[in-house]
Design an enzyme around this catalytic site. Sequence first.
Site, mmCIF file in Angstrom:
data_model
loop_
_atom_site.group_PDB
_atom_site.id
_atom_site.type_symbol
_atom_site.label_atom_id
_atom_site.label_comp_id
_atom_site.label_asym_id
_atom_site.label_seq_id
_atom_site.Cartn_x
_atom_site.Cartn_y
_atom_site.Cartn_z
ATOM 1 N N PRO A 11 48.165 47.201 41.546
ATOM 2 C CA PRO A 11 49.178 46.333 40.961
ATOM 3 C C PRO A 11 49.090 44.877 41.412
ATOM 4 O O PRO A 11 48.784 44.589 42.575
ATOM 5 C CB PRO A 11 50.501 46.949 41.446
ATOM 6 N N ASN A 12 49.374 44.020 40.463
ATOM 7 C CA ASN A 12 49.464 42.558 40.647
ATOM 8 C C ASN A 12 48.114 41.870 40.816
ATOM 9 O O ASN A 12 48.055 40.640 40.833
ATOM 10 C CB ASN A 12 50.391 42.198 41.833
ATOM 11 N N HIS A 101 40.230 45.031 50.596
ATOM 12 C CA HIS A 101 41.356 44.112 50.435
ATOM 13 C C HIS A 101 40.823 42.692 50.530
ATOM 14 O O HIS A 101 39.977 42.403 51.388
ATOM 15 C CB HIS A 101 42.417 44.330 51.515
ATOM 16 N N ARG A 108 48.630 40.222 58.696
ATOM 17 C CA ARG A 108 49.816 39.972 57.878
ATOM 18 C C ARG A 108 50.983 40.859 58.326
ATOM 19 O O ARG A 108 50.968 41.373 59.436
ATOM 20 C CB ARG A 108 49.439 40.172 56.398
HETATM 21 C C1 DQA Z 1 45.811 43.400 48.950
HETATM 22 C C2 DQA Z 1 46.699 43.480 50.195
HETATM 23 C C3 DQA Z 1 47.958 44.269 49.899
HETATM 24 O O1 DQA Z 1 48.777 44.329 51.064
HETATM 25 C C4 DQA Z 1 48.752 43.608 48.791
HETATM 26 O O2 DQA Z 1 49.885 44.400 48.464
HETATM 27 C C5 DQA Z 1 47.941 43.298 47.594
HETATM 28 C C6 DQA Z 1 46.562 42.842 47.754
HETATM 29 C C7 DQA Z 1 44.582 42.497 49.188
HETATM 30 O O3 DQA Z 1 43.650 42.584 48.385
HETATM 31 O O4 DQA Z 1 44.550 41.703 50.139
HETATM 32 O O5 DQA Z 1 48.433 43.321 46.473
HETATM 33 O O6 DQA Z 1 45.336 44.700 48.653
#
Ligand code: DQA
Length: 144
Positions: A11-12, A101, A108
Amino acid sequence: MTKPVFILNGPNLNMLGTRETDVYGSQTLDDIADLCNDKAKTLGMIVDFRQTNDEGELVNHVQEARQGACAIILNAAAYTHTSVALHDALRMADVPIIEVHLSNVYKREEFRHKSFVSPVAQGVICGFGAQGYELALDAAAKLI
Ligand code: DQA
């Protein structure tokens, strides 16, 4: 026929390029898909690059990988930190799994330190931005 590497994005990640660019960089997901296709060509591999905002759909993609993929590269985004359903699907996948990631999740918030993917992954690459996907393809090529 050679099976593709599934590169699955959660997501996102479709918002990359405009989303928190200080954390995730300015490349869009399409840019990352292009990078992956180019890198895969140099390794003699093919990729099936996907993104979904839907947890169930991500689980379906992992289930499909059981038969349809030679490896999974997975940036499950926020579902990394929450999804038992994804963990269970990955346990059954029976192909190498590489967790990616863009950001260094360990630098973080603490809620990002927990991963339901890591216990079933071969390895984890985080903090190298889009290059992490290329590193994951190198790793996949060695594993398969
Ligand atoms: C992420 C890290 C996750 O904590 C976050 O929710 C993301 C992106 C990254 O690619 O750094 O949406 O997976």
